[in-house]
Design a protein around this motif. Sequence first.
Motif, PDB file in Angstrom:
ATOM      1  N   TYR B 200       0.831  -1.212   0.000  1.00 15.41           N
ATOM      2  CA  TYR B 200       0.000   0.000   0.000  1.00 15.41           C
ATOM      3  C   TYR B 200       0.865   1.262   0.000  1.00 15.41           C
ATOM      4  O   TYR B 200       0.383   2.332  -0.357  1.00 15.41           O
ATOM      5  CB  TYR B 200      -0.968   0.003   1.177  1.00 15.41           C
ATOM      6  CG  TYR B 200      -2.235  -0.734   0.837  1.00 15.41           C
ATOM      7  CD1 TYR B 200      -3.257  -0.096   0.129  1.00 15.41           C
ATOM      8  CD2 TYR B 200      -2.404  -2.073   1.167  1.00 15.41           C
ATOM      9  CE1 TYR B 200      -4.409  -0.770  -0.206  1.00 15.41           C
ATOM     10  CE2 TYR B 200      -3.559  -2.764   0.828  1.00 15.41           C
ATOM     11  CZ  TYR B 200      -4.562  -2.104   0.141  1.00 15.41           C
ATOM     12  OH  TYR B 200      -5.692  -2.771  -0.200  1.00 15.41           O
ATOM     13  N   ALA B 201       2.136   1.096   0.392  1.00 16.66           N
ATOM     14  CA  ALA B 201       3.038   2.248   0.359  1.00 16.66           C
ATOM     15  C   ALA B 201       3.310   2.704  -1.064  1.00 16.66           C
ATOM     16  O   ALA B 201       3.759   3.830  -1.289  1.00 16.66           O
ATOM     17  CB  ALA B 201       4.348   1.902   1.066  1.00 16.66           C
ATOM     18  N   ILE B 202       3.039   1.810  -2.051  1.00 23.59           N
ATOM     19  CA  ILE B 202       3.280   2.186  -3.458  1.00 23.59           C
ATOM     20  C   ILE B 202       2.559   3.473  -3.809  1.00 23.59           C
ATOM     21  O   ILE B 202       3.106   4.345  -4.490  1.00 23.59           O
ATOM     22  CB  ILE B 202       2.812   1.057  -4.402  1.00 23.59           C
ATOM     23  CG1 ILE B 202       3.794  -0.095  -4.326  1.00 23.59           C
ATOM     24  CG2 ILE B 202       2.692   1.547  -5.838  1.00 23.59           C
ATOM     25  CD1 ILE B 202       3.313  -1.340  -5.030  1.00 23.59           C
ATOM     26  N   PHE B 203       1.329   3.618  -3.327  1.00 22.51           N
ATOM     27  CA  PHE B 203       0.527   4.762  -3.756  1.00 22.51           C
ATOM     28  C   PHE B 203       1.110   6.092  -3.252  1.00 22.51           C
ATOM     29  O   PHE B 203       1.390   6.962  -4.063  1.00 22.51           O
ATOM     30  CB  PHE B 203      -0.941   4.548  -3.378  1.00 22.51           C
ATOM     31  CG  PHE B 203      -1.470   3.239  -3.910  1.00 22.51           C
ATOM     32  CD1 PHE B 203      -1.668   3.078  -5.276  1.00 22.51           C
ATOM     33  CD2 PHE B 203      -1.724   2.160  -3.078  1.00 22.51           C
ATOM     34  CE1 PHE B 203      -2.114   1.867  -5.796  1.00 22.51           C
ATOM     35  CE2 PHE B 203      -2.162   0.947  -3.591  1.00 22.51           C
ATOM     36  CZ  PHE B 203      -2.367   0.805  -4.946  1.00 22.51           C
ATOM     37  N   ILE B 205       4.219   6.637  -2.099  1.00 24.54           N
ATOM     38  CA  ILE B 205       5.594   6.799  -2.605  1.00 24.54           C
ATOM     39  C   ILE B 205       5.563   7.316  -4.037  1.00 24.54           C
ATOM     40  O   ILE B 205       6.222   8.306  -4.375  1.00 24.54           O
ATOM     41  CB  ILE B 205       6.372   5.457  -2.539  1.00 24.54           C
ATOM     42  CG1 ILE B 205       6.653   5.059  -1.090  1.00 24.54           C
ATOM     43  CG2 ILE B 205       7.686   5.570  -3.304  1.00 24.54           C
ATOM     44  CD1 ILE B 205       7.265   3.664  -0.950  1.00 24.54           C
ATOM     45  N   SER B 206       4.771   6.650  -4.904  1.00 29.75           N
ATOM     46  CA  SER B 206       4.682   7.074  -6.305  1.00 29.75           C
ATOM     47  C   SER B 206       4.278   8.533  -6.379  1.00 29.75           C
ATOM     48  O   SER B 206       4.794   9.303  -7.188  1.00 29.75           O
ATOM     49  CB  SER B 206       3.651   6.237  -7.059  1.00 29.75           C
ATOM     50  OG  SER B 206       4.035   4.892  -7.073  1.00 29.75           O
ATOM     51  N   TYR B 207       3.321   8.901  -5.519  1.00 30.54           N
ATOM     52  CA  TYR B 207       2.795  10.251  -5.533  1.00 30.54           C
ATOM     53  C   TYR B 207       3.900  11.271  -5.213  1.00 30.54           C
ATOM     54  O   TYR B 207       4.077  12.258  -5.925  1.00 30.54           O
ATOM     55  CB  TYR B 207       1.648  10.355  -4.529  1.00 30.54           C
ATOM     56  CG  TYR B 207       1.011  11.706  -4.466  1.00 30.54           C
ATOM     57  CD1 TYR B 207       0.132  12.127  -5.463  1.00 30.54           C
ATOM     58  CD2 TYR B 207       1.294  12.579  -3.422  1.00 30.54           C
ATOM     59  CE1 TYR B 207      -0.448  13.381  -5.419  1.00 30.54           C
ATOM     60  CE2 TYR B 207       0.722  13.827  -3.365  1.00 30.54           C
ATOM     61  CZ  TYR B 207      -0.156  14.223  -4.360  1.00 30.54           C
ATOM     62  OH  TYR B 207      -0.728  15.467  -4.314  1.00 30.54           O
ATOM     63  N   PHE B 208       4.673  10.972  -4.158  1.00 27.77           N
ATOM     64  CA  PHE B 208       5.704  11.935  -3.759  1.00 27.77           C
ATOM     65  C   PHE B 208       6.848  11.988  -4.767  1.00 27.77           C
ATOM     66  O   PHE B 208       7.349  13.059  -5.082  1.00 27.77           O
ATOM     67  CB  PHE B 208       6.219  11.633  -2.342  1.00 27.77           C
ATOM     68  CG  PHE B 208       5.242  12.065  -1.301  1.00 27.77           C
ATOM     69  CD1 PHE B 208       4.958  13.423  -1.139  1.00 27.77           C
ATOM     70  CD2 PHE B 208       4.563  11.151  -0.514  1.00 27.77           C
ATOM     71  CE1 PHE B 208       4.023  13.838  -0.198  1.00 27.77           C
ATOM     72  CE2 PHE B 208       3.622  11.565   0.430  1.00 27.77           C
ATOM     73  CZ  PHE B 208       3.354  12.911   0.583  1.00 27.77           C
TER      74      PHE B 208
END
Lengths: 215, 215, 215, 215
Positions: B200-203, B205-208
């Motif tokens: 769930y950290a993908i979302f 991280i990708s955003y930042f």
Amino acid sequence: MAEPDEFREAREKGLGRILALSDGVFAFALTLLVLDLVVPALAPNQGVSVLPGLLAGEWSGFFNYFLSFAMIAVWWNNHQRFFEYVKGYDGSLKALNLLTLLTITLIPFFTKLLDAWIASPVAVSLYAVNQGATGTFLALTWRYITKDHRFIEGRLDQKAVNRMRITSTIPPLVFFLSIPLAYAGFFFLSTPQVAWIIWYAIFPISYFVRRKYDR
Amino acid sequence: MAEPDEFREAREKGLGRILALSDGVFAFALTLLVLDLVVPALAPNQGVSVLPGLLAGEWSGFFNYFLSFAMIAVWWNNHQRFFEYVKGYDGSLKALNLLTLLTITLIPFFTKLLDAWIASPVAVSLYAVNQGATGTFLALTWRYITKDHRFIEGRLDQKAVNRMRITSTIPPLVFFLSIPLAYAGFFFLSTPQVAWIIWYAIFPISYFVRRKYDR
Amino acid sequence: MAEPDEFREAREKGLGRILALSDGVFAFALTLLVLDLVVPALAPNQGVSVLPGLLAGEWSGFFNYFLSFAMIAVWWNNHQRFFEYVKGYDGSLKALNLLTLLTITLIPFFTKLLDAWIASPVAVSLYAVNQGATGTFLALTWRYITKDHRFIEGRLDQKAVNRMRITSTIPPLVFFLSIPLAYAGFFFLSTPQVAWIIWYAIFPISYFVRRKYDR
Amino acid sequence: MAEPDEFREAREKGLGRILALSDGVFAFALTLLVLDLVVPALAPNQGVSVLPGLLAGEWSGFFNYFLSFAMIAVWWNNHQRFFEYVKGYDGSLKALNLLTLLTITLIPFFTKLLDAWIASPVAVSLYAVNQGATGTFLALTWRYITKDHRFIEGRLDQKAVNRMRITSTIPPLVFFLSIPLAYAGFFFLSTPQVAWIIWYAIFPISYFVRRKYDR
């Protein structure tokens, strides 16, 4: 020979829908295959550590999944290459295309049959007959399109046309030749699975034939 | 370098079909996920008031449904962004795209496996391997397309190309890194579900990362 | 009457989406039919040699599969021919099209019903009613499109328009006429399957009518 | 403001893919609903004459099938009308569209839940929440597109924009209002099915509102 613009437009729209239907059927057949893969059930009193063993026991299901996926991809690839230069169509081309799609939609069924009856030469043969039929319909499609440059407007040179005639004949031929092999394997080695070896040969054979002719 | 109009047309038609097949597979995979959600059965002698409890008991199924839907959406989003500027293709790009689609069609299967074997680090790892493979194939697709501006005709500046190379590497990396984490969670905390936290950290991280690079 | 370019563009985009939705539903219905075909289960103590017998026992399932596939192909073919010359649409045309798609999506269900209740005149009639409804909606679609050349911009001559009105009426008529025949067969011959004979007559009848009118 | 032709082309291609994915999801959701319809099984010792009774016993299943089909058609119709004039997009519009598609793919699941738990106000409410969410996301999509004429290039007059804002708010509002009604029906009449009455009111209400505003 000059054609009114509006009729040309109509014909291209009609052709676009043939491709849209075909791409839809190819895409769903590719995705529907996954329903054949069985998630193993956890029996009571078993720990989760049995999962690798259960999945390994389904190896032939995964094998058949990849084979069928790769074959649908091969047929789609041929279809895409053939229709790239097509500029028109008639009722016979539509009928030939629908026959191709019929055999494509049957691939998930024959894959499931192969999974369940892996030791039966009849299941192996029926799988090969269906795949061979797809290849035959596609080869006929290319012949029909290019006969007297019917629907390709003289842009492709005859050499390229002939090359694609030959390469499109190889995959169905391999599938039909695998049928006696499956029976031979069944009677002499008690397993029809030798047919698989020649099915997988399609990929390197196609590759080398294409390389040879592309020179 | 001047290309006859008719060949350019043919190539764009061919490219259009690659996208049509891809969108079909993405759309079907998104919709097929719903078949994994189980409608609870009403046992005899039970009132309808048990429904909330039964649905709550399936929370991990809904959780996995949303995760898989979100990930297919992420992969589609990357695919759409990559192909927006693509102007041509060859056999290798088609093959790479079909490999991406293969892993997309497997997502519903691995989601079902994850649902049924939630406590198994093997099921968690296989899910992560498949998702990581999708991301890897997509990252390779972008590299292949942009290598020497092969299929993008020099319109995108090199900085934008590089930025997308970096951002496309993050999601597969996160999935591959989650595998040892799942095993660590299994051995030390008796649950491999810690892998979910980093998925769930993908979302965010990708955003930042995207925000940082877009400056 | 001159229309701004941008509105024309919008209208064509809207029309394109009606066709995209329709082709998706047709393609999916064609592919979904295959889920009705049952892979025979291998009973314990049986050799693989029983497979041909088991498959032969499912002949009516295969028969119905081909019939339904061929009919969806016929309806798609009509739809494709009708919309080839269409240049606009309104809410009623969209509604009529969605009704057609509704009956198309029901074909896999009624095929399964026919398989399971082959001896019931009700199952045979319901199958025929649904197919007849598809044909009726399509015939109404053509009438609606061509009424006062509403959406075809005067390009097709009235003779061609009328010919397609007649040919599009035949398949639904055959299906509706098969219903009393199914009941007659059930009461006098104890089998409603005589309806099949006239269903299959659709293909040669359509062929001869089209040949006659095309002269 | 002048935009290079090639970027404009890329943007339109990207937009085309958003619509292709959406139409694919809508088409599959429409077709997938049919898997919820159950073919009655023939019990031993029963004649085929029991079929009408068995089918009649499934009336609520057919009812829900038509409702869900009609609602997906309504949402697709709104989606098609909204995007007809759209000329661009950004990441937020894609995200909003994927949220809409998420709720569309859930419709077959909530339809099945409604079939199985027809007497439960929770099942009725969940169905309504999901449909209401679809409608809300679509209404937000229209707001987002038209905010300061962001993606519609000033072609639609503000009056038409406002009218579609109002009409798109009605269906989700009806669904959310049906939830207290379902609970009231459950507590006072022992049946939550009164919600259906107001769901079906969507069709005439939408029709009259549209007629009134179109004047």
